[in-house]
Design a protein around this motif. Structure first.
Motif, PDB file in Angstrom:
ATOM      1  N   MET A  73       0.846  -1.171   0.000  1.00  0.00           N
ATOM      2  CA  MET A  73       0.000   0.000   0.000  1.00  0.00           C
ATOM      3  C   MET A  73       0.895   1.240   0.000  1.00  0.00           C
ATOM      4  N   LEU A  74       0.518   2.228  -0.762  1.00  0.00           N
ATOM      5  CA  LEU A  74       1.232   3.502  -0.834  1.00  0.00           C
ATOM      6  C   LEU A  74       0.679   4.420   0.256  1.00  0.00           C
ATOM      7  N   PHE A  75       1.568   4.957   1.112  1.00  0.00           N
ATOM      8  CA  PHE A  75       1.112   5.783   2.224  1.00  0.00           C
ATOM      9  C   PHE A  75       1.897   7.082   2.308  1.00  0.00           C
ATOM     10  N   TYR A  76       1.335   8.029   3.068  1.00  0.00           N
ATOM     11  CA  TYR A  76       1.998   9.302   3.342  1.00  0.00           C
ATOM     12  C   TYR A  76       1.703   9.679   4.789  1.00  0.00           C
ATOM     13  N   VAL A  77       2.713  10.195   5.493  1.00  0.00           N
ATOM     14  CA  VAL A  77       2.533  10.659   6.858  1.00  0.00           C
ATOM     15  C   VAL A  77       2.631  12.185   6.860  1.00  0.00           C
ATOM     16  N   ALA A  78       1.548  12.825   7.260  1.00  0.00           N
ATOM     17  CA  ALA A  78       1.492  14.287   7.336  1.00  0.00           C
ATOM     18  C   ALA A  78       1.639  14.706   8.793  1.00  0.00           C
ATOM     19  N   SER A  79       2.528  15.659   9.043  1.00  0.00           N
ATOM     20  CA  SER A  79       2.695  16.165  10.390  1.00  0.00           C
ATOM     21  C   SER A  79       3.563  17.407  10.359  1.00  0.00           C
ATOM     22  N   GLY A  80       3.675  18.054  11.503  1.00  0.00           N
ATOM     23  CA  GLY A  80       4.539  19.211  11.634  1.00  0.00           C
ATOM     24  C   GLY A  80       5.979  18.798  11.885  1.00  0.00           C
ATOM     25  N   LEU A  81       6.880  19.717  11.653  1.00  0.00           N
ATOM     26  CA  LEU A  81       8.303  19.445  11.843  1.00  0.00           C
ATOM     27  C   LEU A  81       8.618  18.982  13.258  1.00  0.00           C
ATOM     28  N   GLN A  82       7.858  19.453  14.232  1.00  0.00           N
ATOM     29  CA  GLN A  82       8.108  19.088  15.619  1.00  0.00           C
ATOM     30  C   GLN A  82       7.852  17.600  15.878  1.00  0.00           C
ATOM     31  N   ASN A  83       7.150  16.944  14.968  1.00  0.00           N
ATOM     32  CA  ASN A  83       6.842  15.522  15.111  1.00  0.00           C
ATOM     33  C   ASN A  83       7.661  14.645  14.174  1.00  0.00           C
ATOM     34  N   SER A  84       8.747  15.159  13.639  1.00  0.00           N
ATOM     35  CA  SER A  84       9.489  14.389  12.628  1.00  0.00           C
ATOM     36  C   SER A  84      10.012  13.065  13.164  1.00  0.00           C
ATOM     37  N   ALA A  85      10.425  13.008  14.425  1.00  0.00           N
ATOM     38  CA  ALA A  85      10.926  11.743  14.991  1.00  0.00           C
ATOM     39  C   ALA A  85       9.812  10.701  15.039  1.00  0.00           C
ATOM     40  N   LYS A  86       8.629  11.103  15.470  1.00  0.00           N
ATOM     41  CA  LYS A  86       7.490  10.171  15.531  1.00  0.00           C
ATOM     42  C   LYS A  86       7.054   9.778  14.118  1.00  0.00           C
ATOM     43  N   VAL A  91      -2.290  11.276   9.597  1.00  0.00           N
ATOM     44  CA  VAL A  91      -2.113  12.659  10.029  1.00  0.00           C
ATOM     45  C   VAL A  91      -1.749  12.635  11.505  1.00  0.00           C
ATOM     46  N   LEU A  92      -0.545  13.066  11.798  1.00  0.00           N
ATOM     47  CA  LEU A  92      -0.018  13.068  13.162  1.00  0.00           C
ATOM     48  C   LEU A  92      -0.092  14.493  13.701  1.00  0.00           C
ATOM     49  N   LEU A  93      -0.960  14.699  14.695  1.00  0.00           N
ATOM     50  CA  LEU A  93      -1.155  16.028  15.271  1.00  0.00           C
ATOM     51  C   LEU A  93      -0.408  16.151  16.586  1.00  0.00           C
ATOM     52  N   PRO A  94      -0.010  17.354  16.996  1.00  0.00           N
ATOM     53  CA  PRO A  94      -0.319  18.617  16.351  1.00  0.00           C
ATOM     54  C   PRO A  94       0.550  18.845  15.121  1.00  0.00           C
ATOM     55  N   GLY A  95       0.016  19.635  14.247  1.00  0.00           N
ATOM     56  CA  GLY A  95       0.743  19.968  13.028  1.00  0.00           C
ATOM     57  C   GLY A  95       0.545  21.426  12.700  1.00  0.00           C
ATOM     58  N   GLY A  96       1.297  21.896  11.745  1.00  0.00           N
ATOM     59  CA  GLY A  96       1.181  23.283  11.326  1.00  0.00           C
ATOM     60  C   GLY A  96       0.182  23.438  10.196  1.00  0.00           C
ATOM     61  N   ALA A  97       0.231  24.595   9.569  1.00  0.00           N
ATOM     62  CA  ALA A  97      -0.681  24.899   8.472  1.00  0.00           C
ATOM     63  C   ALA A  97      -0.532  23.888   7.330  1.00  0.00           C
ATOM     64  N   GLY A  98       0.697  23.467   7.060  1.00  0.00           N
ATOM     65  CA  GLY A  98       0.929  22.490   5.995  1.00  0.00           C
ATOM     66  C   GLY A  98       0.258  21.162   6.269  1.00  0.00           C
ATOM     67  N   THR A  99       0.285  20.732   7.524  1.00  0.00           N
ATOM     68  CA  THR A  99      -0.362  19.476   7.906  1.00  0.00           C
ATOM     69  C   THR A  99      -1.860  19.544   7.651  1.00  0.00           C
ATOM     70  N   HIS A 100      -2.457  20.660   8.027  1.00  0.00           N
ATOM     71  CA  HIS A 100      -3.896  20.819   7.851  1.00  0.00           C
ATOM     72  C   HIS A 100      -4.261  20.965   6.375  1.00  0.00           C
TER      73      HIS A 100
END
Length: 91
Positions: A1-14, A66-75
């Motif tokens: 399956m092709l996937f994408y993880v969206a999140s803010g830079l502060q969550n890059s490790a997770k 979608v890993l929250l919290p995120g910034g404007a880009g995540t939303h």
């Protein structure tokens, strides 16, 4: 399956953990932004390039996490995922 993880830079490790876990299960990451993290200092051309890769990844991914919290880009990516939800699951 092709996937994408969206999140803010502060969550890059997770986000990296989630990407690694899904890849170890045989799934394919559509675009791994954690490999370069913040590109704002690289100028507008690079930012445009990354935005294109991210939006294309969201569009074609079968799963968007979608890993929250995120910034404007995540939303924005969440909105794009919802708009193209016919071919995907969103978590």
């Amino acid at each position: 399956m092709l996937f994408y993880v969206a999140s803010g830079l502060q969550n890059s490790a997770k986000a990296k953990e989630i990407i690694n876990m899904l890849e170890s299960m045989g799934h394919e990451c559509a675009y791994n932004w954690t490999k370069h993290n913040d590109v704002r200092s690289e100028g507008p051309q690079r930012m445009t390039e990354v935005a294109y890769f991210e939006s294309t990844a969201v569009k074609y991914a079968e799963l968007v996490v979608v890993l929250l919290p995120g910034g404007a880009g995540t939303h924005t990516e969440l909105g794009m995922a919802i708009a193209s939800k016919a071919n995907k699951r969103i978590i």
